[in-house]
Design an enzyme around this catalytic site. Structure first.
Site, PDB file in Angstrom:
ATOM      1  N   GLN A 662       0.821  -1.199   0.000  1.00 49.11           N
ATOM      2  CA  GLN A 662       0.000   0.000   0.000  1.00 49.11           C
ATOM      3  C   GLN A 662       0.860   1.255   0.000  1.00 49.11           C
ATOM      4  O   GLN A 662       0.535   2.256  -0.640  1.00 49.11           O
ATOM      5  CB  GLN A 662      -0.915   0.009   1.229  1.00 49.11           C
ATOM      6  CG  GLN A 662      -2.057   1.000   1.138  1.00 49.11           C
ATOM      7  CD  GLN A 662      -2.973   0.682  -0.027  1.00 49.11           C
ATOM      8  OE1 GLN A 662      -3.248  -0.477  -0.312  1.00 49.11           O
ATOM      9  NE2 GLN A 662      -3.429   1.705  -0.719  1.00 49.11           N
ATOM     10  N   HIS A 665       1.920   3.058  -3.288  1.00 52.34           N
ATOM     11  CA  HIS A 665       0.963   3.784  -4.133  1.00 52.34           C
ATOM     12  C   HIS A 665       1.342   5.244  -4.284  1.00 52.34           C
ATOM     13  O   HIS A 665       1.235   5.818  -5.364  1.00 52.34           O
ATOM     14  CB  HIS A 665      -0.455   3.681  -3.544  1.00 52.34           C
ATOM     15  CG  HIS A 665      -1.245   2.537  -4.089  1.00 52.34           C
ATOM     16  ND1 HIS A 665      -1.613   2.437  -5.399  1.00 52.34           N
ATOM     17  CD2 HIS A 665      -1.732   1.423  -3.487  1.00 52.34           C
ATOM     18  CE1 HIS A 665      -2.297   1.329  -5.601  1.00 52.34           C
ATOM     19  NE2 HIS A 665      -2.385   0.690  -4.448  1.00 52.34           N
ATOM     20  N   GLU A 731      -9.968   1.925   3.870  1.00 53.88           N
ATOM     21  CA  GLU A 731     -10.257   1.452   2.507  1.00 53.88           C
ATOM     22  C   GLU A 731      -9.993  -0.050   2.435  1.00 53.88           C
ATOM     23  O   GLU A 731     -10.830  -0.812   1.945  1.00 53.88           O
ATOM     24  CB  GLU A 731      -9.370   2.205   1.520  1.00 53.88           C
ATOM     25  CG  GLU A 731      -9.534   1.749   0.073  1.00 53.88           C
ATOM     26  CD  GLU A 731      -8.491   2.345  -0.847  1.00 53.88           C
ATOM     27  OE1 GLU A 731      -8.699   2.278  -2.077  1.00 53.88           O
ATOM     28  OE2 GLU A 731      -7.464   2.863  -0.358  1.00 53.88           O
ATOM     29  N   HIS A 732      -8.823  -0.483   2.892  1.00 54.53           N
ATOM     30  CA  HIS A 732      -8.456  -1.901   2.935  1.00 54.53           C
ATOM     31  C   HIS A 732      -8.230  -2.301   4.382  1.00 54.53           C
ATOM     32  O   HIS A 732      -7.468  -1.640   5.097  1.00 54.53           O
ATOM     33  CB  HIS A 732      -7.164  -2.165   2.151  1.00 54.53           C
ATOM     34  CG  HIS A 732      -7.208  -1.696   0.728  1.00 54.53           C
ATOM     35  ND1 HIS A 732      -6.699  -0.468   0.336  1.00 54.53           N
ATOM     36  CD2 HIS A 732      -7.673  -2.286  -0.396  1.00 54.53           C
ATOM     37  CE1 HIS A 732      -6.866  -0.328  -0.972  1.00 54.53           C
ATOM     38  NE2 HIS A 732      -7.454  -1.424  -1.444  1.00 54.53           N
ATOM     39  N   ASP A 765      -6.845  -6.488  -5.441  1.00 48.27           N
ATOM     40  CA  ASP A 765      -6.532  -5.421  -6.392  1.00 48.27           C
ATOM     41  C   ASP A 765      -6.579  -5.913  -7.834  1.00 48.27           C
ATOM     42  O   ASP A 765      -6.780  -5.113  -8.754  1.00 48.27           O
ATOM     43  CB  ASP A 765      -5.143  -4.854  -6.098  1.00 48.27           C
ATOM     44  CG  ASP A 765      -5.195  -3.708  -5.089  1.00 48.27           C
ATOM     45  OD1 ASP A 765      -6.302  -3.348  -4.662  1.00 48.27           O
ATOM     46  OD2 ASP A 765      -4.120  -3.198  -4.725  1.00 48.27           O
ATOM     47  N   HIS A 824     -54.858  15.144  -4.041  1.00 51.25           N
ATOM     48  CA  HIS A 824     -54.446  13.773  -3.746  1.00 51.25           C
ATOM     49  C   HIS A 824     -55.633  12.976  -3.185  1.00 51.25           C
ATOM     50  O   HIS A 824     -55.888  11.831  -3.579  1.00 51.25           O
ATOM     51  CB  HIS A 824     -53.308  13.768  -2.720  1.00 51.25           C
ATOM     52  CG  HIS A 824     -51.979  14.158  -3.296  1.00 51.25           C
ATOM     53  ND1 HIS A 824     -51.728  15.396  -3.813  1.00 51.25           N
ATOM     54  CD2 HIS A 824     -50.819  13.447  -3.428  1.00 51.25           C
ATOM     55  CE1 HIS A 824     -50.482  15.449  -4.242  1.00 51.25           C
ATOM     56  NE2 HIS A 824     -49.896  14.277  -4.018  1.00 51.25           N
TER      57      HIS A 824
END
Length: 842
Positions: A662, A665, A731-732, A765, A824
């Site tokens: 990670q 990235h 996220e992960h 991934d 209505h």
């Protein structure tokens, strides 16, 4: 602009002072004459423009331009490229876009140049400028001025004189006369005379002769309908100093700004032909008179003589104004404050015009102060607790690469919480850069997209889009990579096909009332595939395969080109496999804008999916909030992140590899390890594995910077770990713990969970089948990752039978009556009445 623009290329105050009664001044800016131009712009009575003459816009040059803006320079002449760069670094910049022919001195003819005056609404007005070269005839210049062009003339070619001047010099008056129009039989021009504060003094008439004479003498000269030329004040002594001449929007009225002296403008010895001034202007006049000849014993004279008294009264009245509450009290106290403040101004020779000029100058500033009051004027308040910072360090090239470490048992709650904070994203600053880019593409389509790709990606393209079918030479990849893509494609398809709701969900909510829900694909979807520091063909799979499964009619890719101008062949291959309609060859905010609004060659998308940097994210948020775009997005996003929960049974090499996968990235990625019931020595083994594996990675420099702000938090129990993880909402989430599957029910907030030692994030991934486009920055609390439903919308329907109307009709009518919606209520009533279902009382 309806008045001449006169250039003064050399920053020569002496030359300029004889010419600044008409038009605007243009100076060449070469990067080293900032202070000279600033000095002129502060003293000039007219607008000052700057023509950029620098080879590159360095940070120092941008700072100089900022200084020019902050000191009264009205506009900067720049090319489109230079202007865009200025706008990206200076908010609210005033730019006049020009073509290169504006200053083309090699062309011995008159060069015409179309210039768009940049405003917040770009291209709102277009003005044509003419660059007049030495040797151009006066008749030529007069004729093109009459056509509406604005002449740009070197100062040495201009003169305030209008008679007996050299043949190679132009009288300034000749640039005013061609524009003037009048419907009067005597040919005179209506003229409004005002003072420097725009207070009207009177209405008079001018002729060509009087205008010429006024410019020559720099005094008020007009045309009397009875007595010919009228030199104002020649007999009365109430003379006028000419400050400037301007035209109104229709060119049929002159505005002459003067400095009036003597008893006043009118022959009745009043300030104006409409009587004396009142308000602040009248007060200023009285104070000036008192300063010159105040009677002994008058309060005003005492104020002028006693500085301490005057200053004390200003402070006293300011305090009383802050205490006033009602409209009448505030007006009363403000009037007192204005009196004493203006008395101090007059004492030191400061006029209302000087104050107004400073107000105008401040309105031109693009740099804003924070605006806080000085501490002595602010009531003391309890100091806010000092923000606790997460541990950070700079890791040098020779230093060991390992995470920071915090023990939750001994650290304060604030110190632990600081470790879970994401890097701050300055959304306002980013939006100020992204908005002009999006607006440019929205307004100019393909042209803007090509220009921005050339600017940001350094690639010149002939077209911003590749349309299907894609040629084989664009998909040249090895058999090994093709097989990997095919396996991943199929696994992603299988998992997302299982999510596809094909059957119609129907529920009988009441006898005879059937409610249904069914899925329909979003017709046109955009898939953004990032480029930059890493090529991500996997993202193209994760976005396009679910779109294919959902049944989207048009799939549009967008991805930035490489340095050779070509797209990643793996991305093109995926686009081919899913039947994408086209690929937008662009990245960043400009690609998002192209898909959101469409261009001449790029279809407009209904929804845009995909990750990206902060500029991509900002552009997605911008178009999603623009009702004119009618374009949805998948989710907000931030930098990528991982949280690993590990216990003492975890393999240090496995844990280290997950953290590093990670960290590579990007430098803004975030990596967190929750070490559950682990000793320092056990954590040390993970640190050693991180360092050893990181040094072997090609992207070690990125890893080094990411790890410097990443943290290991030592925690005692597994329950604490999951509570902290759910609060962080990663996220992960990777579970490298004993009996990992039994702990999955404890997960409430996460983008995707990787369960057990043999489930690295890398599998998700690429090839396991789950989607890797996931919510970041804590958005996993309320958003899902991309899935088949991301590319669908769900429609509901209902069927109400006679029996059903009998069951719910009265309830509908009763609720409609409560809300006061009789239409209505009536829609149900007429049906029930015809069917004989209406109970008594309805």
């Amino acid at each position: 602009m309806t008045y001449p623009v006169l250039p003064y290329y050399a920053a020569n105050a002496a030359t300029k002072l004889s010419l600044d009664i008409v038009g605007q001044a243009i100076y060449e800016f070469n990067g080293s004459n900032t202070d000279a131009i600033v000095s002129i712009s502060k003293t000039s009575k007219i607008n000052v423009l700057v023509d950029l003459k620098v080879s590159s816009l360095s940070d120092e040059i941008i700072e100089s331009i900022l200084k020019l803006y902050n000191n009264g320079v009205a506009s900067v002449f720049a090319t489109v490229e230079e202007g865009n760069e200025i706008l990206s670094k200076i908010p609210n910049a005033r730019i006049t876009y020009k073509s290169n022919t504006l200053v083309n001195e090699t062309d011995k003819s008159i060069a015409l140049s179309s210039i768009s005056v940049a405003t917040e609404k770009a291209s709102e007005s277009v003005t044509s400028f003419v660059f007049a070269l030495q040797g151009s005839s006066l008749d030529e210049l007069k004729s093109i001025t009459k056509l509406g062009y604005i002449p740009i003339v070197k100062s040495e070619l201009l003169s305030n004189e209008y008679e007996n001047i050299p043949s190679n010099v132009y009288p300034i008056v000749e640039f005013i006369i061609p524009s003037l129009v009048t419907d009067r039989a005597d040919g005179l021009f209506t003229t409004l005379v005002v003072d420097s504060s725009n207070q009207c003094l009177g209405l008079v008439y001018s002729s060509i002769k009087s205008i010429s004479e006024s410019i020559k003498t720099q005094t008020g000269v007009y045309q009397s309908r009875k007595h010919g030329l009228w030199y104002k004040g020649a007999t009365s002594g109430a003379t006028q100093k000419l400050l400037s001449i301007d035209l109104d929007c229709d060119n049929d009225c002159l505005k002459v700004v003067v400095e009036q002296s003597g008893s006043g403008f009118c022959h009745l010895s009043t300030n104006s032909c409409f009587g004396n001034f009142n308000g602040l202007k009248s007060l200023e006049s009285t104070l000036v008179s008192r300063k010159q000849d105040a009677p002994e014993g008058s309060y005003t004279k005492r104020l002028f003589d006693d500085e301490d008294l005057l200053n004390a009264k200003i402070k006293e009245e300011a305090e009383e104004l802050t205490d006033a509450k009602t409209k009448e009290e505030i007006a009363w106290e403000a009037a007192d404050l204005f009196y004493f403040a203006l008395a101090r101004c007059v004492k030191y020779g400061v006029s209302i015009s000087d104050i107004e000029k400073n107000l105008d100058m401040k309105s031109l500033k693009v740099s804003r102060r924070k605006g806080d009051a000085k501490p002595k004027f602010i009531e003391k308040k309890a100091e806010a607790p000092k923000k606790v910072e997460a541990p950070k360090r700079v890791i040098g090239s020779g230093d060991k690469i390992h995470l920071n470490r915090v023990n939750a048992e001994t650290a304060t709650p604030e110190e632990v919480e600081a470790c879970l904070e994401r890097p701050i994203q300055k959304s306002a600053d980013i939006m100020s850069l992204v908005t002009p880019i999006v607006e440019n593409v929205k307004q100019n389509g393909d042209k803007a997209l090509l220009e921005l790709t050339a600017k940001f990606d350094k690639v010149q393209l002939e077209s911003p889009v590749l349309k299907a079918p894609f040629s084989e030479d664009m998909m040249q990849i090895s058999d090994k990579v093709k097989k990997a893509i095919d396996i991943s494609f199929e696994n992603i398809r299988i998992f997302h096909e299982a999510q596809n709701q094909k059957d119609i969900l129907t529920v009988e909510t009441s006898p005879g009332v059937y409610c249904s829900r069914f899925a329909r694909p979003i017709e046109k979807v955009g898939c953004y595939i990032p480029g930059g520091t890493a090529v991500l063909p996997s993202t193209s799979l994760m976005l396009s395969v679910p779109a294919l499964v959902a049944g989207c009619k048009e799939i549009i890719f967008a991805s930035p080109p490489g340095k050779d101008g070509k797209l990643t062949p793996e991305v093109v291959y995926v686009a081919h496999k899913v039947g994408a309609k086209c690929i937008v060859v662009a990245g960043g905010a400009q690609a998002v804008a192209a898909m959101a609004y469409g261009t001449e060659t790029i279809p407009k998308c209904d929804k845009i999916m995909g990750p990206g940097n902060q500029f991509v994210t900002a552009a997605k948020m911008l178009v999603a909030n623009d009702s004119n775009a009618l374009c949805a997005i998948d989710m907000p996003a931030g930098p990528s992140e991982v949280l690993v929960i590990a216990d003492k049974f975890a393999d240090p090499d496995f844990v280290a590899s997950d953290l590093l996968s990670q960290a590579e990235h990007g430098i803004d990625s975030q990596v967190i390890l929750l070490a559950v019931d682990m000793t320092d020595k056990e954590v040390d083994l993970i640190d050693e594995a991180v360092n050893r594996q990181a040094l072997a990675l090609p992207r070690v420099d990125i890893v080094r910077q990411c790890i410097s702000h990443s943290t290991t938090i030592q925690i005692k129990t597994m329950e604490e770990a999951f509570e902290m993880s759910n609060r962080y909402a990663p996220e992960h989430l990777i579970l490298q713990i004993e009996d990992a599957e039994s702990w999955v029910p404890k997960v409430d907030n996460a983008g995707s969970v990787f369960v057990g030692a043999l489930s690295p994030e890398s599998c998700g991934d690429y090839s396991s089948g789950t989607n890797h486009t996931l919510p970041t920055y804590g958005y996993a609390r309320m958003y899902s990752g991309v899935n088949t439903a991301t590319f669908q919308k769900f429609i509901t329907s209902q069927v109400v039978t006679k029996q059903g109307l009998s069951e719910i009709g009265c309830a509908v009518m009763d609720l409609a009556e409560v809300e006061g919606l009789d239409g209505h209520r009536n829609a149900v009533r007429v049906r029930m009445e015809k069917l004989g279902l209406l109970p008594e009382g309805y």
